[in-house]
Design an enzyme around this catalytic site. Structure first.
Site, mmCIF file in Angstrom:
data_model
loop_
_atom_site.group_PDB
_atom_site.id
_atom_site.type_symbol
_atom_site.label_atom_id
_atom_site.label_comp_id
_atom_site.label_asym_id
_atom_site.label_seq_id
_atom_site.Cartn_x
_atom_site.Cartn_y
_atom_site.Cartn_z
ATOM 1 C CD GLU A 1 -9.945 6.603 0.746
ATOM 2 O OE1 GLU A 1 -8.790 6.398 0.320
ATOM 3 O OE2 GLU A 1 -10.208 7.280 1.756
ATOM 4 C CB VAL A 2 -9.193 1.924 -4.844
ATOM 5 C CG1 VAL A 2 -8.890 1.332 -6.212
ATOM 6 C CG2 VAL A 2 -8.216 3.058 -4.527
ATOM 7 C CG HIS B 1 -8.552 -3.018 -2.368
ATOM 8 N ND1 HIS B 1 -9.478 -2.298 -3.079
ATOM 9 C CD2 HIS B 1 -8.376 -2.342 -1.205
ATOM 10 C CE1 HIS B 1 -9.847 -1.239 -2.384
ATOM 11 N NE2 HIS B 1 -9.199 -1.243 -1.236
ATOM 12 C CG ASN C 1 -12.150 -0.497 3.941
ATOM 13 O OD1 ASN C 1 -12.540 -0.870 5.038
ATOM 14 N ND2 ASN C 1 -10.987 0.110 3.766
ATOM 15 C CG HIS D 1 -6.771 -2.807 3.064
ATOM 16 N ND1 HIS D 1 -6.000 -1.670 2.928
ATOM 17 C CD2 HIS D 1 -7.966 -2.525 2.497
ATOM 18 C CE1 HIS D 1 -6.711 -0.739 2.298
ATOM 19 N NE2 HIS D 1 -7.908 -1.229 2.035
ATOM 20 C CG ASP E 1 -2.072 0.966 1.095
ATOM 21 O OD1 ASP E 1 -3.229 0.515 0.995
ATOM 22 O OD2 ASP E 1 -1.815 2.194 1.069
HETATM 23 P P1 5GP Z 1 -9.792 1.449 0.321
HETATM 24 O O1 5GP Z 1 -10.075 2.651 1.179
HETATM 25 O O2 5GP Z 1 -10.422 1.563 -1.034
HETATM 26 O O3 5GP Z 1 -10.098 0.151 1.003
HETATM 27 O O4 5GP Z 1 -8.220 1.418 0.162
HETATM 28 C C1 5GP Z 1 -7.525 1.871 -0.955
HETATM 29 C C2 5GP Z 1 -6.060 1.748 -0.615
HETATM 30 O O5 5GP Z 1 -5.313 1.886 -1.786
HETATM 31 C C3 5GP Z 1 -5.562 2.818 0.374
HETATM 32 O O6 5GP Z 1 -5.006 2.177 1.518
HETATM 33 C C4 5GP Z 1 -4.512 3.587 -0.439
HETATM 34 O O7 5GP Z 1 -3.392 3.974 0.342
HETATM 35 C C5 5GP Z 1 -4.139 2.599 -1.526
HETATM 36 N N1 5GP Z 1 -3.742 3.207 -2.777
HETATM 37 C C6 5GP Z 1 -4.412 4.169 -3.464
HETATM 38 N N2 5GP Z 1 -3.755 4.487 -4.597
HETATM 39 C C7 5GP Z 1 -2.651 3.698 -4.624
HETATM 40 C C8 5GP Z 1 -1.569 3.584 -5.560
HETATM 41 O O8 5GP Z 1 -1.494 4.249 -6.594
HETATM 42 N N3 5GP Z 1 -0.598 2.675 -5.271
HETATM 43 C C9 5GP Z 1 -0.652 1.920 -4.130
HETATM 44 N N4 5GP Z 1 0.363 1.060 -3.942
HETATM 45 N N5 5GP Z 1 -1.652 1.997 -3.235
HETATM 46 C C10 5GP Z 1 -2.640 2.885 -3.475
#
Ligand code: 5GP
Ligand code: ZN
Length: 116
Positions: A94-95, A99, A86, A101, A30
């Site tokens: 957010e993405v 995924h 999430n 974590h 991450d």
């Molecule tokens: P979410 O909130 O969607 O569960 O988590 C998205 C995760 O993706 C976050 O922990 C964020 O730090 C990570 N992330 C977002 N953009 C990038 C990226 O370009 N590269 C990497 N390695 N992680 C990312």
């Protein structure tokens, strides 16, 4: 999925610190780690979120779940780790590319689920 940031990482249009790759799955650190070990495990197939999984994803999801503890151990989590998925607005996703974590390190992680 042209504009999906994780699809771009899969296509190597955006660099990542990869820790595992096969034909169906990618794992990378991450970019904003919450603990000493914090990597993301993703299917190469674009699935928006856990809310969108289908019966035909069963084998892929099982493979990802089986991989999680192996990679966690390789990354130094020899006494446990946390797995977070999430999902959607309420889950704080957010993405929108599914995924897992995987989070760990030396210290016990903070309690996330408080019982009243
Ligand atoms: P979410 O909130 O969607 O569960 O988590 C998205 C995760 O993706 C976050 O922990 C964020 O730090 C990570 N992330 C977002 N953009 C990038 C990226 O370009 N590269 C990497 N390695 N992680 C990312
Ligand atoms: Zn994607």
């Amino acid at each position: 999925m042209d504009n999906c940031i994780f699809c771009k990482i899969i296509r190597k249009e955006i660099p990542s610190n990869k820790i595992y790759e096969d034909d169906e799955i990618l794992a990378f650190n991450d970019i904003n780690p919450a603990a000493p070990v914090h990597f993301l495990l993703i299917p190469k197939l674009h699935i928006d979120s856990l809310a969108e999984i289908q019966d035909n994803h069963q084998k892929l999801l099982g493979k990802m779940l089986l991989l999680a503890p192996k990679l966690a151990k390789e990354q130094g989590c020899d006494d446990g780790f946390r797995t977070i998925i999430n999902t959607g607005r309420i889950g704080g996703q957010e993405v929108f590319h599914l995924h897992f974590h995987i989070i760990g390190g030396r210290e016990r992680l903070p309690v996330m689920i408080h019982h009243g």
